[in-house]
Design a protein around this motif. Structure first.
Motif, mmCIF file in Angstrom:
data_model
loop_
_atom_site.group_PDB
_atom_site.id
_atom_site.type_symbol
_atom_site.label_atom_id
_atom_site.label_comp_id
_atom_site.label_asym_id
_atom_site.label_seq_id
_atom_site.Cartn_x
_atom_site.Cartn_y
_atom_site.Cartn_z
ATOM 1 N N ASP A 40 8.498 0.178 -3.751
ATOM 2 C CA ASP A 40 7.506 -0.024 -2.692
ATOM 3 C C ASP A 40 7.003 1.337 -2.213
ATOM 4 N N ASP A 41 6.124 1.343 -1.208
ATOM 5 C CA ASP A 41 5.566 2.604 -0.713
ATOM 6 C C ASP A 41 6.618 3.456 -0.005
ATOM 7 N N SER A 42 7.597 2.786 0.605
ATOM 8 C CA SER A 42 8.729 3.474 1.239
ATOM 9 C C SER A 42 9.979 2.655 0.977
ATOM 10 N N ASN A 77 0.653 7.107 5.662
ATOM 11 C CA ASN A 77 0.197 5.789 5.205
ATOM 12 C C ASN A 77 1.296 5.036 4.454
ATOM 13 N N ASP A 78 2.075 5.753 3.635
ATOM 14 C CA ASP A 78 3.162 5.084 2.906
ATOM 15 C C ASP A 78 4.211 4.504 3.863
ATOM 16 N N ILE A 79 4.456 5.161 4.983
ATOM 17 C CA ILE A 79 5.369 4.613 6.000
ATOM 18 C C ILE A 79 4.706 3.422 6.702
ATOM 19 N N LYS A 231 -0.471 -2.279 1.327
ATOM 20 C CA LYS A 231 -0.284 -1.185 0.377
ATOM 21 C C LYS A 231 -1.511 -0.282 0.442
ATOM 22 N N ASP A 232 -1.285 1.037 0.266
ATOM 23 C CA ASP A 232 -2.436 1.938 0.180
ATOM 24 C C ASP A 232 -2.787 2.102 -1.301
ATOM 25 N N PRO A 233 -3.998 1.734 -1.688
ATOM 26 C CA PRO A 233 -4.370 1.740 -3.111
ATOM 27 C C PRO A 233 -4.717 3.146 -3.586
ATOM 28 N N THR A 234 -3.668 3.976 -3.768
ATOM 29 C CA THR A 234 -3.880 5.362 -4.192
ATOM 30 C C THR A 234 -4.037 5.391 -5.719
ATOM 31 N N ARG A 235 -3.188 6.124 -6.443
ATOM 32 C CA ARG A 235 -3.379 6.220 -7.899
ATOM 33 C C ARG A 235 -3.438 4.828 -8.539
#
Ligand code: MG
Length: 348
Positions: A40-42, A77-79, A231-235
Motif C-alpha cells: 500500500d502507500d504506507s 500524500n502517501d500517509i 491512492k495517489d496515482p503517481t508512477r
C-alpha cells in the motif's frame, strides 16, 4: 548476468515483479495491520502509519515545482491516502560534489515552504556528499509518520451505514462492487509538464506539474464520510492505480473515459508522443473509492478545496471480473491494462 533496468523502478507490472522476486522476498514476514506485503502507500504498524519515498527527478526544477516540493508533497500524500494525518517528516539528501550551493538553498527553501503549507514539520534528516558523477546532482529520500485521522472512524461508520466495511484503513483492498470512483482533478499534468520541459516539446506553456500536498483536501473528504479507499496515482498513473485496486480488492471497474478530467495540452502531447495519458504519473491527485450513496457528498466536499476543484466521478467498481473496462467517447469498450513501466522516466 541480468541487470537492473529503468523499468524496474517505473511503477508498473515489471517493477511489481522485480520487488517481489528481488527485494521483499529477502525480508522477514511482518505481523502488522497493513504490512509490507500489501504494497500500500504506507504501512500501518501498531497504529503508526509509516512511509518512505525516494526522489530522483530530472531536472531538479521544472514548471510547477521542484524536487524539494515533490519530496514533501509525495510523502505527505502517501500517509494521507491511508486515512491518516501526517505528523512529521524525515529527509535524507545525497548531493554530488560540485553542485551549486545556490541550488541546495533553493531546493531546501521549497521543501520548507511546502512543509509549512501542509503543516507537517521536517523533524530529522541526514546529508551526504559523494564524488562527482556518483549521483546526478541531488537525490533525496523522504519518510514520514502519521496517525489515524480524527475523521477516519466517522468516515468509515458512514460507509458502514450502506454496506459492510471490513478494513480499518483506506487500503487498496477495500473497494467493493458498486463503489463510485472519484479522481480529484486533471490526470497526467505532472508527467507531461516534466517530459515536455526536459525534452523541449513546448507543451509546458499549457501544462504545469500538479505537485501539491493533499492532506487538507483529504480531510474534507473524510469529514463528508463514505470514503473506503484512496491512492495517489503517481508512477503508472490512473491505469496502474485502478488495476492495483482490481487485483487487490477482487473487483472490476467500469470507467467512463469522457468523465476523466484531461487537459487539451495533455491529450495533444500524448497523441503526438504516442503515450497513454492514463499511464502518466501525477503528483497532486487522489483517486477515491466511495460508497455510491455518499459519492456526491464527497465530491462536493473536495471540490470546495483548491486541490479538488476539478474533481469528478469517473466510474464504479463492478463484480465478476478483475479488469478495468474503459467506455470510450464513441461508445466502444476497451480494457485499460496496467502499464508495464512508466512511459516517462525520472519524473519523481
Ligand atoms: Mg502513493
Amino acid at each position: 548476468m541480468s541487470k537492473v533496468i529503468l523499468n524496474h523502478g517505473a511503477g508498473g507490472e515489471l517493477m511489481q515483479e522485480f520487488l517481489s522476486k528481488h527485494i521483499t522476498n529477502h525480508f522477514p514476514s511482518m505481523n502488522a495491520e497493513v504490512p509490507l506485503d500489501s504494497m500500500d502507500d504506507s504501512a500501518v504498524v501498531d497504529d503508526v502509519v509509516f512511509t518512505i519515498d525516494g526522489h530522483t527527478v530530472k531536472p531538479l526544477f521544472f514548471p510547477g515545482g521542484d524536487i524539494g516540493k515533490i519530496s514533501v508533497a509525495g510523502t505527505v500524500n502517501d500517509i494521507s491516502v491511508m486515512g491518516a494525518s501526517p505528523l512529521a517528516l524525515a529527509c535524507s539528501v545525497i548531493m554530488e560534489e560540485g553542485l551549486d550551493i545556490d541550488v541546495v538553498d533553493r531546493v531546501m527553501d521549497s521543501m520548507g515552504k511546502t512543509a509549512a503549507e501542509c503543516g507537517v514539520p521536517i523533524a530529522t534528516g541526514d546529508t551526504k556528499v559523494v564524488e562527482g558523477g556518483a549521483v546526478d546532482q541531488m537525490v533525496m529520500s523522504t519518510s514520514a509518520i502519521g496517525k489515524r485521522s480524527q475523521y477516519l472512524d466517522s468516515d468509515l461508520a458512514k460507509a458502514a451505514e450502506y454496506r459492510k466495511v471490513e478494513n480499518r484503513w483506506c487500503t487498496d483492498s477495500s473497494v467493493r462492487p458498486g463503489d463510485a470512483i472519484i479522481v480529484s482533478g486533471y490526470m497526467g499534468d505532472h508527467g507531461i509538464a516534466l517530459l515536455s520541459f526536459r525534452e523541449g516539446y513546448g507543451f509546458e506553456s499549457e501544462v504545469q506539474s500538479d505537485v501539491a500536498p493533499l492532506n487538507k483536501m483529504i480531510a474534507e473528504g473524510l469529514k463528508a464520510g463514505g470514503i473506503v479507499a484512496m491512492k495517489d496515482p503517481t508512477r503508472g498513473g490512473l491505469a496502474n492505480t485502478l488495476n492495483e485496486w482490481c487485483s487487490k480488492s477482487h473487483v472490476g471497474m467500469e470507467i467512463d473515459y469522457s468523465s476523466i478530467p484531461l487537459r487539451d495540452g495533455v491529450v495533444n502531447a500524448c497523441d503526438l508522443l504516442g503515450i497513454d495519458a492514463l499511464s502518466i504519473g501525477n503528483e497532486g491527485k487522489c483517486v477515491m473509492g466511495v460508497v455510491p450513496e455518499m459519492a456526491e457528498e464527497v465530491l462536493k466536499a473536495i471540490r470546495r478545496t483548491p486541490e479538488g476543484k476539478d474533481a469528478a466521478i469517473i466510474g464504479r467498481a463492478v463484480e465478476g471480473t478483475e479488469h478495468v473496462v474503459l467506455r470510450t467517447e464513441v461508445g466502444g469498450r476497451r480494457i485499460l491494462e496496467a502499464p508495464a513501466g512508466d512511459p516517462v522516466p525520472r519524473i519523481c
